[in-house]
Write a protein that holds these residues in place. Structure first.
Motif, PDB file in Angstrom:
ATOM      1  N   PRO A 218       0.825  -1.208   0.000  1.00 38.92           N
ATOM      2  CA  PRO A 218       0.000   0.000   0.000  1.00 38.92           C
ATOM      3  C   PRO A 218       0.861   1.259   0.000  1.00 38.92           C
ATOM      4  O   PRO A 218       1.960   1.267   0.544  1.00 38.92           O
ATOM      5  CB  PRO A 218      -0.798  -0.114   1.295  1.00 38.92           C
ATOM      6  CG  PRO A 218      -0.023  -1.042   2.161  1.00 38.92           C
ATOM      7  CD  PRO A 218       0.705  -1.971   1.252  1.00 38.92           C
ATOM      8  N   ASN A 219       0.340   2.301  -0.605  1.00 35.40           N
ATOM      9  CA  ASN A 219       1.011   3.594  -0.551  1.00 35.40           C
ATOM     10  C   ASN A 219       0.925   4.138   0.880  1.00 35.40           C
ATOM     11  O   ASN A 219       0.059   3.720   1.655  1.00 35.40           O
ATOM     12  CB  ASN A 219       0.332   4.544  -1.540  1.00 35.40           C
ATOM     13  CG  ASN A 219       1.216   5.707  -1.955  1.00 35.40           C
ATOM     14  OD1 ASN A 219       2.249   5.969  -1.348  1.00 35.40           O
ATOM     15  ND2 ASN A 219       0.805   6.401  -2.991  1.00 35.40           N
ATOM     16  N   HIS A 220       1.811   5.056   1.217  1.00 38.10           N
ATOM     17  CA  HIS A 220       1.933   5.547   2.594  1.00 38.10           C
ATOM     18  C   HIS A 220       2.088   7.072   2.544  1.00 38.10           C
ATOM     19  O   HIS A 220       2.823   7.582   1.694  1.00 38.10           O
ATOM     20  CB  HIS A 220       3.184   4.901   3.205  1.00 38.10           C
ATOM     21  CG  HIS A 220       3.323   5.053   4.681  1.00 38.10           C
ATOM     22  ND1 HIS A 220       3.337   6.278   5.310  1.00 38.10           N
ATOM     23  CD2 HIS A 220       3.465   4.117   5.661  1.00 38.10           C
ATOM     24  CE1 HIS A 220       3.493   6.094   6.629  1.00 38.10           C
ATOM     25  NE2 HIS A 220       3.563   4.800   6.868  1.00 38.10           N
ATOM     26  N   PRO A 221       1.408   7.799   3.461  1.00 37.27           N
ATOM     27  CA  PRO A 221       1.540   9.264   3.445  1.00 37.27           C
ATOM     28  C   PRO A 221       2.988   9.743   3.585  1.00 37.27           C
ATOM     29  O   PRO A 221       3.325  10.846   3.135  1.00 37.27           O
ATOM     30  CB  PRO A 221       0.716   9.718   4.659  1.00 37.27           C
ATOM     31  CG  PRO A 221      -0.186   8.592   4.979  1.00 37.27           C
ATOM     32  CD  PRO A 221       0.465   7.333   4.493  1.00 37.27           C
ATOM     33  N   LYS A 222       3.853   8.922   4.186  1.00 37.04           N
ATOM     34  CA  LYS A 222       5.252   9.342   4.351  1.00 37.04           C
ATOM     35  C   LYS A 222       5.940   9.566   3.006  1.00 37.04           C
ATOM     36  O   LYS A 222       6.949  10.282   2.932  1.00 37.04           O
ATOM     37  CB  LYS A 222       6.039   8.313   5.177  1.00 37.04           C
ATOM     38  CG  LYS A 222       6.344   7.023   4.438  1.00 37.04           C
ATOM     39  CD  LYS A 222       7.147   6.065   5.303  1.00 37.04           C
ATOM     40  CE  LYS A 222       7.419   4.775   4.536  1.00 37.04           C
ATOM     41  NZ  LYS A 222       7.963   3.717   5.374  1.00 37.04           N
ATOM     42  N   ASN A 223       5.394   8.976   1.915  1.00 39.65           N
ATOM     43  CA  ASN A 223       6.004   9.155   0.593  1.00 39.65           C
ATOM     44  C   ASN A 223       5.883  10.582   0.063  1.00 39.65           C
ATOM     45  O   ASN A 223       6.499  10.916  -0.954  1.00 39.65           O
ATOM     46  CB  ASN A 223       5.400   8.164  -0.410  1.00 39.65           C
ATOM     47  CG  ASN A 223       5.797   6.732  -0.075  1.00 39.65           C
ATOM     48  OD1 ASN A 223       6.872   6.502   0.497  1.00 39.65           O
ATOM     49  ND2 ASN A 223       4.947   5.777  -0.408  1.00 39.65           N
ATOM     50  N   THR A 224       5.110  11.420   0.757  1.00 34.36           N
ATOM     51  CA  THR A 224       5.065  12.853   0.405  1.00 34.36           C
ATOM     52  C   THR A 224       6.484  13.426   0.404  1.00 34.36           C
ATOM     53  O   THR A 224       6.813  14.286  -0.417  1.00 34.36           O
ATOM     54  CB  THR A 224       4.204  13.628   1.432  1.00 34.36           C
ATOM     55  OG1 THR A 224       2.965  12.931   1.597  1.00 34.36           O
ATOM     56  CG2 THR A 224       3.903  15.036   0.958  1.00 34.36           C
ATOM     57  N   ARG A 225       7.319  12.930   1.320  1.00 32.36           N
ATOM     58  CA  ARG A 225       8.702  13.408   1.409  1.00 32.36           C
ATOM     59  C   ARG A 225       9.479  13.120   0.121  1.00 32.36           C
ATOM     60  O   ARG A 225      10.169  13.987  -0.425  1.00 32.36           O
ATOM     61  CB  ARG A 225       9.377  12.736   2.612  1.00 32.36           C
ATOM     62  CG  ARG A 225      10.880  12.863   2.681  1.00 32.36           C
ATOM     63  CD  ARG A 225      11.333  14.300   3.003  1.00 32.36           C
ATOM     64  NE  ARG A 225      12.757  14.302   3.276  1.00 32.36           N
ATOM     65  CZ  ARG A 225      13.268  14.130   4.492  1.00 32.36           C
ATOM     66  NH1 ARG A 225      12.495  13.970   5.537  1.00 32.36           N
ATOM     67  NH2 ARG A 225      14.576  14.133   4.653  1.00 32.36           N
ATOM     68  N   GLN A 226       9.306  11.893  -0.369  1.00 34.75           N
ATOM     69  CA  GLN A 226      10.012  11.500  -1.591  1.00 34.75           C
ATOM     70  C   GLN A 226       9.530  12.354  -2.781  1.00 34.75           C
ATOM     71  O   GLN A 226      10.328  12.736  -3.638  1.00 34.75           O
ATOM     72  CB  GLN A 226       9.720  10.018  -1.856  1.00 34.75           C
ATOM     73  CG  GLN A 226      10.793   9.324  -2.642  1.00 34.75           C
ATOM     74  CD  GLN A 226      10.351   7.910  -3.034  1.00 34.75           C
ATOM     75  OE1 GLN A 226       9.538   7.283  -2.320  1.00 34.75           O
ATOM     76  NE2 GLN A 226      10.864   7.408  -4.129  1.00 34.75           N
ATOM     77  N   ILE A 227       8.237  12.643  -2.799  1.00 34.48           N
ATOM     78  CA  ILE A 227       7.663  13.465  -3.875  1.00 34.48           C
ATOM     79  C   ILE A 227       8.268  14.877  -3.812  1.00 34.48           C
ATOM     80  O   ILE A 227       8.658  15.446  -4.838  1.00 34.48           O
ATOM     81  CB  ILE A 227       6.120  13.473  -3.771  1.00 34.48           C
ATOM     82  CG1 ILE A 227       5.595  12.078  -4.134  1.00 34.48           C
ATOM     83  CG2 ILE A 227       5.492  14.534  -4.655  1.00 34.48           C
ATOM     84  CD1 ILE A 227       4.234  11.742  -3.579  1.00 34.48           C
ATOM     85  N   ALA A 228       8.394  15.415  -2.600  1.00 35.46           N
ATOM     86  CA  ALA A 228       9.013  16.744  -2.434  1.00 35.46           C
ATOM     87  C   ALA A 228      10.455  16.714  -2.926  1.00 35.46           C
ATOM     88  O   ALA A 228      10.927  17.658  -3.578  1.00 35.46           O
ATOM     89  CB  ALA A 228       8.961  17.163  -0.970  1.00 35.46           C
TER      90      ALA A 228
END
Ligand SMILES: [Zn+2]
Length: 257
Positions: A218-228
């Motif tokens: 599953p995707n995880h909200p912590k991946n926002t960091r990688q997107i940034a």
């Protein structure tokens, strides 16, 4: 601090281990979340989540009907939405919109448009921003916004259109959601968008638990960091600047009404 402007915290498998998920996200610098509803079952869970004293300033919610789940609408559903919006003065309206990839014929497209525009009217009545789902229906979505004279803006989630289309949304007060599509190495178009759009018009999102960067997990909200970090690299700036500006953009939509 990063803001995941589009996730579904009340959906499995996130919901049953939410404290852990949120703690992991915070470790990566992700401290704000906008959790969107898909259907009426979601509304109560989201309302209860946002009401927790610990989440007064970090979890925001959007209440609405997602275009995938409108085949059999519960009775009086729009009256119910009207009521819950009245009771939840902080809630946005979402996830609403059009998905013509999932509309086999003109009748189902019309049904989607009816449900979308009825919810835009409710958002107008309650002066709320909207969280928009748009797949293969950019022109129709913009037409619905103009038809309903919707001026409260919001977020266009997982945007994958052209730069020109993005500017039309921006003109109508929307921020462009850039997210998990960027984690796929083959998404040239979204990369171009992420490097060219003014940073002031962008927000970050994951759509967790959906749109996973690796299959079967599953995707995880912590991946926002990688997107940034990817956006920062594309633009030759540091990720902290991307974080600061995109979070400010998101908060401006949420508090501006
Ligand atoms: Zn979503």
């Amino acid at each position: 601090m990063l803001f995941d402007t589009h996730c579904h915290l009340t959906h499995p498998p996130l919901f049953h281990r939410l404290p852990e998920i949120l703690a992991e996200a915070r470790t990566c610098g992700v401290s704000y979340f906008l959790s969107a509803a898909a259907d009426t079952d979601d509304w109560e869970n989201l309302i209860a989540l946002a009401a927790q004293p610990t989440h007064q300033n970090d979890i925001y919610i959007a209440l609405g009907l997602h275009p995938w789940f409108i085949d059999r609408l519960p009775e009086n559903v729009f009256n119910r939405l009207d009521q819950v919006l009245q009771q939840q003065p902080q809630a946005l309206v979402g996830e609403i919109g059009l998905d013509f990839h999932r509309a086999a014929d003109e009748i189902s497209q019309r049904q989607q448009q009816f449900v979308f525009e009825t919810q835009l009217d409710l958002a107008k009545t309650h002066r709320r921003a909207a969280v928009i789902h748009n797949v293969k229906s950019g022109v129709a979505c913009l037409a619905s916004l103009r038809r309903t004279n919707f001026t409260f803006g919001g977020f266009v989630h997982a945007f994958s259109g052209s730069t020109e289309e993005a500017h039309q949304w921006i003109k109508l007060g929307f921020k462009i959601g850039i997210g998990s599509l960027l984690l796929n190495p083959n998404t040239k178009k979204v990369k171009q968008l992420a490097s060219r759009l003014p940073l002031d018009d962008m927000v970050l999102e994951t759509d967790a638990p959906y749109m996973p960067p690796t299959p079967h997990a599953p995707n995880h909200p912590k991946n926002t960091r990688q997107i940034a970090e990817i956006i920062a690299e594309l633009r030759g700036i540091d990720w902290q600047t991307v974080a600061e500006v995109s979070t400010r953009n998101a908060l401006s939509v949420i508090t501006n009404r």
